[in-house]
Design a protein around this motif. Structure first.
Motif, PDB file in Angstrom:
ATOM      1  N   ALA A 210     -10.820  39.082  12.670  1.00 16.14           N
ATOM      2  CA  ALA A 210     -10.043  39.950  13.870  1.00 16.14           C
ATOM      3  C   ALA A 210      -9.822  41.417  13.189  1.00 16.14           C
ATOM      4  O   ALA A 210      -9.784  42.410  14.160  1.00 16.14           O
ATOM      5  N   PHE A 211      -9.683  41.665  11.866  1.00 15.36           N
ATOM      6  CA  PHE A 211      -9.433  43.147  11.395  1.00 15.36           C
ATOM      7  C   PHE A 211     -10.987  43.760  11.655  1.00 15.36           C
ATOM      8  O   PHE A 211     -10.773  44.851  11.933  1.00 15.36           O
ATOM      9  N   ALA A 212     -11.948  43.088  11.276  1.00 15.86           N
ATOM     10  CA  ALA A 212     -13.143  43.764  11.549  1.00 15.86           C
ATOM     11  C   ALA A 212     -13.393  44.310  13.225  1.00 15.86           C
ATOM     12  O   ALA A 212     -13.891  45.272  13.114  1.00 15.86           O
ATOM     13  N   LEU A 223      -6.337  47.180   5.601  1.00 15.90           N
ATOM     14  CA  LEU A 223      -5.445  45.856   5.486  1.00 15.90           C
ATOM     15  C   LEU A 223      -5.340  45.694   3.996  1.00 15.90           C
ATOM     16  O   LEU A 223      -6.227  45.568   3.286  1.00 15.90           O
ATOM     17  N   VAL A 224      -3.722  45.253   3.892  1.00 16.53           N
ATOM     18  CA  VAL A 224      -3.666  44.899   2.447  1.00 16.53           C
ATOM     19  C   VAL A 224      -3.066  43.560   2.385  1.00 16.53           C
ATOM     20  O   VAL A 224      -2.314  43.290   3.240  1.00 16.53           O
ATOM     21  N   LEU A 238     -16.194  37.023   2.388  1.00 10.69           N
ATOM     22  CA  LEU A 238     -15.928  37.365   3.933  1.00 10.69           C
ATOM     23  C   LEU A 238     -15.760  38.985   3.724  1.00 10.69           C
ATOM     24  O   LEU A 238     -16.449  39.507   4.907  1.00 10.69           O
ATOM     25  N   ILE A 239     -15.065  39.475   3.043  1.00  5.23           N
ATOM     26  CA  ILE A 239     -14.589  40.997   3.019  1.00  5.23           C
ATOM     27  C   ILE A 239     -16.280  41.849   2.853  1.00  5.23           C
ATOM     28  O   ILE A 239     -16.361  42.514   3.642  1.00  5.23           O
ATOM     29  N   GLU A 245     -15.228  46.132   2.365  1.00  6.18           N
ATOM     30  CA  GLU A 245     -15.126  46.406   1.105  1.00  6.18           C
ATOM     31  C   GLU A 245     -14.184  47.638   0.962  1.00  6.18           C
ATOM     32  O   GLU A 245     -13.251  47.820  -0.042  1.00  6.18           O
ATOM     33  N   ASP A 246     -14.339  48.614   1.936  1.00  7.53           N
ATOM     34  CA  ASP A 246     -13.628  50.079   1.788  1.00  7.53           C
ATOM     35  C   ASP A 246     -12.243  50.260   2.306  1.00  7.53           C
ATOM     36  O   ASP A 246     -11.661  51.007   2.156  1.00  7.53           O
ATOM     37  N   CYS A 247     -11.847  49.035   2.982  1.00  8.89           N
ATOM     38  CA  CYS A 247     -10.440  48.999   3.916  1.00  8.89           C
ATOM     39  C   CYS A 247      -9.717  47.731   3.625  1.00  8.89           C
ATOM     40  O   CYS A 247      -8.699  47.770   4.307  1.00  8.89           O
ATOM     41  N   VAL A 248     -10.033  46.894   2.907  1.00  8.89           N
ATOM     42  CA  VAL A 248      -9.388  45.878   2.626  1.00  8.89           C
ATOM     43  C   VAL A 248      -9.088  45.430   1.091  1.00  8.89           C
ATOM     44  O   VAL A 248      -9.995  45.419   0.304  1.00  8.89           O
TER      45      VAL A 248
END
Length: 368
Positions: A210-212, A223-224, A238-239, A245-248
């Motif tokens: 969903a975040f993607a 996303l933290v 999955l990340i 990789e640059d935002c989770v």
């Protein structure tokens, strides 16, 4: 027999049940109640701070053996029953509080016909949480023999009403932890927060997908995730698969209050829950929340578009749209955050602890 309290739990890892136990230990110790803690795993697993003077008994520790077949499983659990009964008897406390899943079953069996008052503390919804076929049957057979069976959600009580007498079922909400440090997590980008153990129940796989989708309209967001658990490696894959990789960022087990104060929203995508502490904590900090409709304990607390946003469980598109809605409408996010903060005032420490206090009162049984 002493009028004290013994808690039993698998470990003092960083889950909500462990936070409740630590809170109760501090509360009753401060009031002069003699308190002890029995864990199967050792202090190396601890994530929750405990008073140094607490009496602690570790039954298995690092040397706990894993069963490779059914016969070994039976042997190890019989050995656990014997060790647990012996430890409780040596402590001589009148009331025993086992927490969570299989520990409830083991404790009730271990203390059968012992004269102890066993107050079983279910922190999930047994109607949705499976312990495995054999353990499910055992839970159904033995839970009724506890003195009281508590749950932190009305839905969990309803689930257990099929096998536990109504006179034994007690609704006992979680006390909300408070944090007065005022520390804040500093981020140069707006971020979505998720807090909880890294397991399938929490549906982080759904959240990542969903975040993607959310990023297609909100590329500057992060996303933290706070938590540890068996799904860590799978979630890392999955990340990478989603190119996140640059935002989770997975920060492991951290106290979440500094994050609640600066997150633009907190998402609890769980496939099922009882009454999740982390959602109540986020709401107490006026952080707007998004939750799934399968979290029975939140019914009546998180009302869609008033005190939070509610989406169907396992629905990637709906979760992505909910996040987009809060991200694009700061006024709505602020209104929900403030309304949520007011809603959880009923879970104030004083009110909740009065209910817990009734469970250790020697004499007449607790009124429902």
């Amino acid at each position: 027999m002493k009028q004290g309290v013994t808690f039993v739990v698998e470990s003092m890892g960083g889950g909500g049940a462990q936070q409740v136990i630590a809170h109760l230990i501090r509360h009753w110790s401060a009031r002069g109640v003699e308190v002890a803690l029995i864990t199967f795993q050792g202090q190396e697993e601890d994530k929750v701070e405990l008073p140094k003077e607490i009496t602690r008994v570790i039954l298995d520790g690092q040397g706990a053996m894993k069963s490779s077949n059914a016969f070994q499983a039976i042997f190890f659990n019989l050995r656990r029953l014997w060790k647990l009964r012996r430890a409780v008897n040596l402590l001589e406390h009148h009331t025993v509080f086992p927490f969570v899943g299989t520990t409830l079953v083991l404790t009730i069996l271990a203390l059968f016909m012992s004269g102890k008052r066993v107050v079983a503390c279910e922190r999930n919804d047994p109607g949705r949480q499976s312990l495995g076929k054999s353990w499910n049957v055992m839970r159904w057979l033995v839970t009724r023999f506890a003195w009281k069976v508590t749950a932190n959600s009305r839905g969990a009580l309803e689930s257990m009403s099929g096998w536990v007498p109504a006179s034994k079922l007690v609704w006992v909400p979680n006390p909300i932890r408070r944090d007065n440090s005022r520390m804040k997590y500093v981020s140069d980008r707006p971020f979505v927060l998720a807090v909880g153990r890294l397991n399938k129940q929490k549906a982080y796989d759904v959240l990542l997908e969903a975040f993607a989708e959310f990023l297609t309209a909100n590329a500057e967001w992060n996303l933290v995730i706070l938590g540890e658990g068996p799904e860590y490696s799978h979630l890392q894959r999955l990340i990478c698969d989603f190119g996140l990789e640059d935002c989770v960022f997975m920060h492991g087990y951290k106290d979440p209050f500094a994050y609640y104060r600066t997150a633009q929203m907190m998402v609890q995508a769980s496939r099922y829950e009882g009454l999740p502490n982390t959602v109540l904590e986020a709401m107490s900090c006026a952080c707007p929340v998004i939750v799934t409709d399968s979290q029975t304990g939140l019914k009546g607390i998180v009302t869609d578009r008033r005190t939070g946003l509610v989406v169907p469980a396992n629905d990637v598109a709906a979760l992505a749209e909910a996040m987009k809605s809060l991200a694009s409408r700061s006024g709505l996010a602020q209104e929900i955050g403030q309304a949520g903060c007011a809603e959880v005032a009923v879970f104030s420490d004083g009110h909740v602890m009065e209910i817990w206090d009734q469970l250790i009162t020697v004499g007449p049984q607790v009124e429902e």
